[in-house]
Design a protein around this motif. Structure first.
Motif, short mmCIF file in Angstrom:
data_model
loop_
_atom_site.label_atom_id
_atom_site.label_comp_id
_atom_site.label_asym_id
_atom_site.label_seq_id
_atom_site.Cartn_x
_atom_site.Cartn_y
_atom_site.Cartn_z
N LEU A 36 -5.05 -6.86 25.35
CA LEU A 36 -3.71 -7.12 25.75
C LEU A 36 -3.79 -7.98 27.08
O LEU A 36 -3.24 -9.08 27.19
N GLU A 37 -4.85 -7.57 27.82
CA GLU A 37 -5.21 -8.50 28.86
C GLU A 37 -5.53 -9.78 28.67
O GLU A 37 -5.06 -10.80 29.27
N ALA B 95 15.49 -3.77 24.68
CA ALA B 95 15.76 -4.20 26.00
C ALA B 95 15.78 -3.04 27.09
O ALA B 95 15.20 -3.14 28.25
N ALA B 96 16.71 -1.79 26.50
CA ALA B 96 16.91 -0.86 27.61
C ALA B 96 15.56 -0.01 27.53
O ALA B 96 15.05 0.51 28.88
N GLU B 97 14.74 0.20 26.63
CA GLU B 97 13.40 0.94 26.88
C GLU B 97 12.71 -0.03 27.71
O GLU B 97 11.73 0.79 28.61
N ILE B 98 12.58 -1.30 27.54
CA ILE B 98 11.85 -2.10 28.48
C ILE B 98 12.27 -2.12 29.91
O ILE B 98 11.30 -1.84 30.83
N LYS B 99 13.44 -2.21 30.04
CA LYS B 99 14.08 -1.91 31.47
C LYS B 99 13.82 -0.63 32.10
O LYS B 99 13.15 -0.61 33.15
N ASP C 238 4.18 -2.62 22.72
CA ASP C 238 3.53 -3.66 23.74
C ASP C 238 4.42 -4.49 24.53
O ASP C 238 4.13 -4.89 25.72
N ALA C 239 5.83 -4.50 24.04
CA ALA C 239 6.85 -5.36 24.97
C ALA C 239 6.86 -4.65 26.31
O ALA C 239 7.01 -5.30 27.19
N LYS C 240 6.75 -3.36 26.42
CA LYS C 240 7.03 -2.72 27.57
C LYS C 240 5.87 -3.09 28.66
O LYS C 240 6.06 -3.49 29.84
N LEU C 241 4.82 -3.08 28.05
CA LEU C 241 3.57 -3.57 28.84
C LEU C 241 3.49 -4.98 29.12
O LEU C 241 3.27 -5.45 30.37
#
Ligand SMILES: Cc1cc2nc3c(=O)[nH]c(=O)nc-3n(C[C@H](O)[C@H](O)[C@H](O)COP(=O)(O)O)c2cc1C
Length: 485
Positions: A173-174, A276-280, A215-218
């Motif tokens: 991911l990096e 979106a809520a989870e990421i926020k 992955d989207a959260k990270l």
């Protein structure tokens, strides 16, 4: 009302929580200069009091792409400047351009992928993003948005299917995040820390082997660490599952991931908000307070308000709903919800974009290139003929066919349906006085009525209603009653 509360994004005072996300208009020539039609389109959103206007994707480089705006050279600055001035003159809406780099595609279906880029190519892209950001600032934009979504270069690096094997490659991911990190550095060197820089990216790629919200959260966390001033979330829109039509270049919205990106009428409202809520929440738990913005079927005012009021996101992005009615926010502020031209998610706009034809809304008057000017509520919205609407229902083979009389002055008709004893909701907006419902089920009671609307969404009185109460096929309620006894 949360929708009408202002929000400040790195010093940019956005007057309300509604964004019109980037939507290509195909109104520019192939030369990439701002045309009068493009300028008019964005001024219209400002007149309608949209809080944050994101001007459609504009290229930071010179590759061929059909009709698409450009910000790849200083010669584009005067046209952009003039458009921004007109937008600012129209209201206190804020305006940012979405800046994009894309790889080459050919009519044969061939496309360049990120693993084909040399390190020199990558250095050039990093430089071009910085220079484009500087041009945006010079043109008077209030900020910029980096296009790190869909089928385009930045998103293809972040993707789980990035096929490189070097430090920009798909193994970690990096590595996948290295390019966007360097682009952010470059952009900040050109525009400074005090210029709002938002990033659009995907909360789910919606392709086989692609990344999901995990992955989207990270990725979101990294964008926050990089100093992104807002995160605007989209989904899908990838080339990997695009359908190739012989003789045409690939369209990133032609596969299932494209359907998710611009979900049609059969998808539920607000379907991507949970990501979106989870990421926020994830980013907030790490101590970052970056505004998060969701898109995808959020044009029902009550739904959009509920999403904001629950703290799931900080702003709502409404694309097709604001194309249908750029006065959405103004009508909301004035309490004229009934006058909103309600997007029916027919996706004619999406098809026009795919065909590189000027993007318009099916619900606009025939031949209109822009949403018609709004002159406020009218005394006499379209009325049915004296004999009434004559709404007639015919049912056959599990479908319901409705037809009614034309109402003089009607530009379109909203068809309402009630399921059992629920609230009436619009199932379609149609131009001709006919509608067929193929999504009804035995055992549910339906009631329909129709309203005739003028070009500004002023709706006349409802027609009489008609009902349909289908039985469950092959099921005999009388037999059930006997066995229950
Ligand atoms: C005609 C059209 C053009 C679009 N162009 C872009 C674009 O240039 N950049 C982008 O990030 N999204 C683009 N989108 C996606 C929208 O910004 C939005 O995410 C999507 O339509 C879902 O929101 P909605 O349900 O409110 O329409 C486009 C959508 C449509 C319908």
């Amino acid at each position: 009302m949360k929708l009408l509360e202002p929000i400040t994004i790195n010093g940019m005072k956005v007057p309300n929580r509604v964004m019109v996300p980037a939507m290509v208009t195909r109104l520019s020539g192939e030369d990439g200069f701002v045309s009068k039609e493009i300028s008019d389109r964005y001024v219209r959103y400002a007149q309608g009091e949209v809080g944050l206007i994101v001007v459609e994707a504009m290229a930071i480089h010179g590759s061929n792409a059909g009709p698409l705006l450009r910000i790849s050279d200083d010669k584009f600055i005067p046209g952009l400047k003039e458009m921004v001035r007109k937008i600012h003159d129209a209201s206190d809406s804020k305006v940012v351009p979405q800046i994009i780099h894309f790889l080459k595609i050919a009519r044969s279906g061939w496309r360049q992928t990120v693993d084909m880029l040399t390190l020199e190519d990558i250095e050039r892209i990093i430089q071009q993003f910085g220079e484009a950001a500087a041009r945006a600032r010079e043109a008077g934009f209030d900020g910029i948005e980096l296009h790190n979504a869909h089928a385009y270069t930045l998103a293809s690096f972040v993707s789980r299917v990035n096929g490189r094997t070097d430090e920009y490659g798909g193994t970690t991911l990096e590595n996948r995040l290295r390019l966007i990190g360097r682009v952010m550095d470059s952009v900040r060197r050109y525009v400074g820390r005090d210029f709002p820089v938002g990033i659009r990216y995907l909360s789910d790629e919606f392709i086989r082997g692609g990344y999901t919200v995990e992955d989207a959260k990270l990725i979101g966390l990294r964008m926050a660490q990089l100093g992104a001033d807002y995160l605007s979330l989209s989904v899908g829109g990838k080339f990997e599952d695009a359908v190739h039509t012989p003789g045409h270049v690939l369209h990133g919205y032609s596969g299932y991931s494209g359907e998710r990106c611009m979900p049609g009428a059969s998808f539920p409202d607000a379907l991507h908000v949970p990501y979106a809520a989870e990421i926020k929440a994830f980013i907030a738990a790490k101590g970052f307070d970056v505004p998060v913005i969701a898109a995808g079927k959020l044009s029902d005012p009550a739904t959009a308000e509920a999403v904001l009021a629950a703290g799931k996101v900080d702003m709502v992005a409404i694309a097709r709903g604001l194309l249908a009615d750029p006065d959405w926010v103004k009508k909301l502020r004035l309490g004229q919800l009934d006058r909103i031209v309600k997007c029916d998610y027919c996706n004619v706009c999406k098809q026009l974009d795919g065909a590189h034809m000027p993007v318009t809304c099916f619900l606009w008057p025939k031949g209109a290139m822009q949403a018609p000017a709004d002159h406020g509520p009218v005394v006499q919205p379209p009325a049915w003929p004296e004999s009434g609407a004559g709404l007639a229902i015919k049912t056959e083979g599990g479908s319901v066919a409705l037809k009614w009389k034309k109402a003089p002055g009607a530009v379109y008709y909203d068809v309402y349906r009630t399921d059992d004893d629920g609230e009436p909701h619009i199932v379609d907006g149609v131009k001709l006085p006919v509608f067929t419902d193929t999504a009804v089920l035995g055992g549910v009671r339906y009631r329909y009525y129709v309203r005739a609307c003028d070009a500004n969404g002023n709706a006349g009185v409802p027609s009489e209603s008609v009902s349909y109460d289908p039985l469950v096929p092959g099921h005999d309620p009388a037999a059930e009653a006997v066995s229950a006894a």
